[in-house]
Write an enzyme that holds these catalytic residues in place. Structure first.
Site, short mmCIF file in Angstrom:
data_model
loop_
_atom_site.label_atom_id
_atom_site.label_comp_id
_atom_site.label_asym_id
_atom_site.label_seq_id
_atom_site.Cartn_x
_atom_site.Cartn_y
_atom_site.Cartn_z
N ARG A 49 42.14 43.51 43.19
CA ARG A 49 41.49 43.03 41.97
C ARG A 49 40.93 44.21 41.18
O ARG A 49 40.98 45.35 41.64
CB ARG A 49 40.37 42.04 42.34
CG ARG A 49 39.51 42.59 43.47
CD ARG A 49 38.08 42.26 43.41
NE ARG A 49 37.43 42.66 42.21
CZ ARG A 49 37.00 43.92 41.98
NH1 ARG A 49 37.17 44.90 42.85
NH2 ARG A 49 36.39 44.19 40.83
N GLY A 50 40.36 43.86 40.00
CA GLY A 50 39.91 44.91 39.09
C GLY A 50 41.08 45.30 38.21
O GLY A 50 42.18 45.57 38.71
N ALA A 51 40.83 45.33 36.89
CA ALA A 51 41.95 45.44 35.95
C ALA A 51 42.90 46.62 36.25
O ALA A 51 44.12 46.40 36.38
CB ALA A 51 41.40 45.51 34.53
N ARG A 83 47.65 36.51 37.03
CA ARG A 83 46.31 36.35 36.41
C ARG A 83 46.45 36.65 34.92
O ARG A 83 47.20 37.56 34.53
CB ARG A 83 45.28 37.31 37.02
CG ARG A 83 44.93 36.99 38.47
CD ARG A 83 43.77 37.85 38.96
NE ARG A 83 42.47 37.35 38.52
CZ ARG A 83 41.32 38.00 38.73
NH1 ARG A 83 41.31 39.18 39.33
NH2 ARG A 83 40.17 37.49 38.32
N GLN A 196 31.33 40.00 43.67
CA GLN A 196 31.91 41.36 43.65
C GLN A 196 30.83 42.43 43.67
O GLN A 196 31.05 43.52 44.20
CB GLN A 196 32.79 41.54 42.40
CG GLN A 196 34.11 40.81 42.44
CD GLN A 196 34.03 39.45 41.77
OE1 GLN A 196 32.96 38.84 41.71
NE2 GLN A 196 35.14 38.95 41.28
N ASP A 237 38.23 43.99 31.18
CA ASP A 237 39.56 43.47 31.52
C ASP A 237 40.49 43.46 30.31
O ASP A 237 41.71 43.52 30.47
CB ASP A 237 39.44 42.07 32.10
CG ASP A 237 38.95 42.15 33.53
OD1 ASP A 237 37.73 42.27 33.74
OD2 ASP A 237 39.80 42.15 34.45
N ASN A 247 35.09 40.73 30.18
CA ASN A 247 34.80 41.30 31.50
C ASN A 247 34.24 40.16 32.36
O ASN A 247 34.09 39.02 31.91
CB ASN A 247 33.81 42.46 31.39
CG ASN A 247 33.68 43.24 32.69
OD1 ASN A 247 34.69 43.63 33.28
ND2 ASN A 247 32.48 43.44 33.18
N LYS A 248 33.95 40.46 33.58
CA LYS A 248 33.51 39.46 34.56
C LYS A 248 32.44 38.54 33.98
O LYS A 248 31.53 38.99 33.28
CB LYS A 248 32.98 40.19 35.80
CG LYS A 248 32.46 39.32 36.91
CD LYS A 248 33.44 38.25 37.35
CE LYS A 248 34.80 38.79 37.71
NZ LYS A 248 35.82 37.71 37.86
#
Ligand code: MRU
Length: 336
Positions: A49-51, A83, A196, A237, A247-248
């Protein structure tokens, strides 16, 4: 830690090994991926995960799928649908397709994957990873100039080593400032619902002996009111052409608070996360995830009535007017 390499090919190129982030912080387990369905599933379940790391894993996963006999375009389609929000996914896959075309293979061609095509694609995927590592280093150097002794630094989600090819984006200035010997404190939002911040950011920063205090997402306001947070770094992201940033989930709330309390709010990310095809944040597709992530996951027992309705967007969009600046591999771009 310090196995910085958490996404790598086997010697024969048939396997992509990745650190399983769903098991952290309790278990450091690596999993092996061999085809596009497994790669897509690992991205969807946030094993990877994480862009930026999603883009790296997608490009490398595409190579593994081809070595194991899948067609480029089918594997690209399957991995690309995993995603929707992080643009690095389609960016990396499109870059692989360009490499294929530059090699003389047209998208309409049918061809048997020859070893020189595979080697070229593997080289391109590894180049994406190496470039991201260099980008992290530059973001760290630029961003660390903003950190001075005694500061409280807030971050949200995990935009660190676990999300990129090396130091991270939002955590890169923190690593860089720590390496420069600066003395400061990091506050990590736990980042509901998938934690996270608690599971990943607190894990990697404490492993590197960085003074880290974990807080619940609803505690940042009182810390800012008390003057204990002096700067915010978050990842991204997808950044739209006007600077609006996905973003998150929860990032928008932090940005609103930072504006209210006059705390500088910086978005850190590689230029590959900037999407000129999205004119504003309203063009960004926000991933919706299962309600069980709110009601049940990470609890020993369900913590909500069984059939309660849930709303679980994985990201939110922070409008550009709440953002003090963007830190990329090219430097700090302030909006004022
Ligand atoms: O759902 P996740 O864990 O993939 O979300 C990650 C984030 O929102 C990060 O802040 C973003 O991808 C930047 S990572 C350098």
């Amino acid at each position: 830690m310090t196995n910085w390499d958490i996404c790598y090919f086997s010697d024969d190129g048939r396997v992509l090994t990745v650190l399983d982030q769903t098991q952290l912080p309790m278990v450091e387990r690596y999993v092996q991926l061999r085809n596009s369905t497994e790669v897509a599933d690992a991205i969807r379940r946030l094993v990877v995960r994480g862009a930026p790391l999603i883009g790296i894993a997608a490009a490398m996963g595409l190579c593994v799928a081809m070595v194991n006999g899948e067609s480029f375009f089918e594997a690209k389609r399957i991995i690309g649908s995993s995603r929707p929000t992080a643009v690095n996914l389609s960016w990396a896959l499109d870059r692989m397709e360009s490499a294929l075309k530059n090699f003389g293979i047209k998208s309409t061609d049918t061809y048997t994957s020859s070893s020189d095509v595979i080697i070229m694609l593997q080289t391109e995927a590894l180049r994406i990873k190496e470039e991201d590592a260099e980008t992290c280093r530059k973001i760290g150097q630029f961003g660390s100039r903003l950190i001075t002794d005694g500061m409280g630094v807030l971050t949200h989600c995990n935009a660190g080593h676990l999300a990129t090819g090396h130091y991270g984006t939002a955590l890169a200035p923190i690593y860089s400032a720590a390496m420069d010997g600066k003395s400061f404190r990091v506050f990590a939002d736990e980042t509901r619902p998938l934690l996270q911040g608690a599971r990943l950011t607190a894990y990697e920063l404490t492993k590197h002996n960085i003074d880290t205090t974990l807080i619940c997402d609803n505690m940042a306001a009182s810390l800012m009111a008390a003057g204990r947070i002096n700067i915010v770094f978050v990842g991204c992201d997808r950044v739209a052409a006007n600077g609006d940033t996905a973003n998150k989930i929860g990032t928008l709330g932090v940005a609103v608070l930072a504006k209210h309390f006059g705390v500088p709010f910086y978005v850190c990310g590689p230029l590959s996360t900037f999407d000129s095809h999205c004119s504003t944040g309203s063009d960004i597709i926000i991933e919706q995830r299962p309600g069980e992530e709110i009601t049940t996951m990470h609890y020993a027992h369900p913590m909500a009535p069984e059939h309660v309705k849930t709303f679980n967007p994985a990201f939110d969009v922070t409008p550009h007017n709440l953002i003090t600046g963007y830190i990329t591999e090219n430097g700090i771009h302030t909006t004022k």
